[in-house]
Design a protein around this motif. Structure first.
Motif, PDB file in Angstrom:
ATOM      1  N   ARG A  28      -2.596  57.861  33.853  1.00 53.02           N
ATOM      2  CA  ARG A  28      -1.305  57.201  33.642  1.00 53.02           C
ATOM      3  C   ARG A  28      -1.479  55.772  33.138  1.00 53.02           C
ATOM      4  O   ARG A  28      -0.711  55.289  32.308  1.00 53.02           O
ATOM      5  N   VAL A 300       6.775  69.674  33.842  1.00 56.38           N
ATOM      6  CA  VAL A 300       7.201  68.524  34.643  1.00 56.38           C
ATOM      7  C   VAL A 300       6.029  67.568  34.887  1.00 56.38           C
ATOM      8  O   VAL A 300       6.159  66.341  34.726  1.00 56.38           O
ATOM      9  N   PHE A 301       4.880  68.132  35.259  1.00 60.71           N
ATOM     10  CA  PHE A 301       3.731  67.303  35.616  1.00 60.71           C
ATOM     11  C   PHE A 301       3.215  66.505  34.422  1.00 60.71           C
ATOM     12  O   PHE A 301       3.088  65.272  34.497  1.00 60.71           O
ATOM     13  N   TRP A 304       5.508  63.849  33.213  1.00 58.91           N
ATOM     14  CA  TRP A 304       5.468  62.654  34.065  1.00 58.91           C
ATOM     15  C   TRP A 304       4.202  61.835  33.797  1.00 58.91           C
ATOM     16  O   TRP A 304       4.252  60.597  33.776  1.00 58.91           O
ATOM     17  N   VAL A 305       3.088  62.498  33.560  1.00 61.09           N
ATOM     18  CA  VAL A 305       1.822  61.787  33.382  1.00 61.09           C
ATOM     19  C   VAL A 305       1.725  61.155  31.989  1.00 61.09           C
ATOM     20  O   VAL A 305       1.376  59.967  31.863  1.00 61.09           O
ATOM     21  N   GLY A 307       4.249  61.368  29.385  1.00 64.52           N
ATOM     22  CA  GLY A 307       5.486  61.100  28.667  1.00 64.52           C
ATOM     23  C   GLY A 307       5.877  62.276  27.781  1.00 64.52           C
ATOM     24  O   GLY A 307       5.446  63.416  27.996  1.00 64.52           O
ATOM     25  N   SER A 314       1.902  70.422  27.289  1.00 65.65           N
ATOM     26  CA  SER A 314       1.753  70.865  28.678  1.00 65.65           C
ATOM     27  C   SER A 314       1.045  72.211  28.789  1.00 65.65           C
ATOM     28  O   SER A 314       0.150  72.387  29.631  1.00 65.65           O
TER      29      SER A 314
END
Length: 351
Positions: A28, A300-301, A304-305, A307, A314
């Motif tokens: 991140r 989702v993961f 979040w990590v 963008g 993903s």
């Protein structure tokens, strides 16, 4: 001794979880550097197929690389020009759509007043500003636009990765204790990404062309922009097609009325149901190797990590993670849980 073994296993699990958290925190923090590198790697994997084909046809390695880079650059420039022009015209026409919304809302307030339902005359139209409906999609496009500002860096990194690709087998053979197994894992990852991205691109292109054609038939403004948005967001599993439909359906309502908006939504639904539930599962369902729940959670993961770019990557990123787990005896059980179904059970009657 048995109790010590259990305690050691618990400690090992906790250490792995702690290492995972530290790695994710580092990723991140390194997003501005890592995202262009990941895009360059995935572009290199995708372009490796055409480059290898050119070399098999007798084209020298350097020339084949130059042809591939020029082709990728031309495609990116063409998309930037066409979509940029449509986006600029759309932005200038937004006040007209806002005025149309106000007129439709005024007519709706009069109709509701005749039914005895009193709604606020100012708050409702202001709360339904058409620009607000584009915020989520606009944020995704803005994130991608920020990435595309590093186009030169991404293309340069892609060139270096393609140049280094031919030396990977020798380096793996020299560095790995089991080079055959290591190369098998690398080849499996590369072929998986190439297969997924090529099929997904074909499916997304068909979706974008169908959407653009349907909206052009209905007379909705900027069908090329909405077709490109459908093509782009189709890479995002599960929710991409919904995000792509919202601005186009809203524009159809503002420009042509409720009937045309219903037809536009019906077109989106028909295209995505046919391609998403009939065409796509048949040509790539067995090769995806991930359960539906894992696909959604990975969206989702990684979103979040990393963008917006993480949402697009993903599935291949999670698939790469799964392939890496399969190569380890200790972590293979995690790969089983990531897969679409459990492996066939081995019974005692089996020979």
């Amino acid at each position: 001794m048995n109790e010590e073994t259990k305690q050691g296993n618990r400690t090992s699990v906790l250490l792995k979880l702690a290492a995972f958290v530290i790695v994710i925190a580092g990723i991140r923090m390194a997003v501005p550097i890592l995202v262009p590198f990941l895009l360059a790697v995935f572009l290199a994997i995708i372009c490796g197929g055409p480059m290898s084909w050119l070399q098999r046809k007798g084209v020298p390695r350097a020339l084949s690389l130059l042809i591939v880079v020029i082709a990728v650059t031309a495609i990116l420039l063409l998309l930037a020009v066409l979509v940029g022009a449509s986006l600029k015209k759309f932005s200038s026409a937004l006040p007209v759509y806002r005025l149309s919304l106000n007129e439709q809302m005024a007519a709706f307030l009069k109709w509701s007043g005749r039914l005895g339902v009193n709604l606020p005359e100012r708050g409702l139209p202001e709360g339904l500003d058409p620009a607000a409906a584009f915020n989520l999609v606009a944020s995704i496009l803005t994130g991608l636009g920020g990435v595309l500002t590093n186009t030169f860096l991404i293309l340069l990194l892609m060139m270096f990765v393609l140049f280094e690709a031919t030396t990977i087998p020798a380096k793996v053979h020299a560095a790995s204790a089991d080079p055959a197994r290591s190369m098998e894992t690398i080849v499996k990852f590369i072929s998986s990404v190439q297969h997924y991205m090529s099929l997904k691109t074909a499916v997304s292109l068909a979706t974008g062309i169908a959407i653009a054609g349907w909206l052009a038939i209905l007379g909705v403004d900027f069908p090329l922009l909405w077709g490109f948005l459908a093509f782009l967001l189709n890479y995002i599993p599960n929710i991409g097609s919904i995000l792509a439909a919202v601005p186009a359906v809203l524009l159809a309502m503002l420009q042509l009325g409720t009937g045309s908006a219903f037809l536009a939504a019906l077109g989106y639904m028909a295209v995505n149901l046919f391609i998403g539930n009939v065409v796509e599962p048949r040509i790539m369902g067995k090769d995806l190797g991930l359960s539906t729940l894992v696909v959604f959670l990975s969206l989702v993961f990684w979103g979040w990590v990393l963008g917006p770019v993480g949402m697009f990557l993903s599935v291949p990123l999670t698939n790469a993670f799964k392939i890496g787990l399969e190569s380890s005896e200790d972590n293979r059980w995690i790969a089983v849980f990531l897969g679409p179904k459990a492996p066939a059970a081995i019974t005692e009657e089996d020979p």
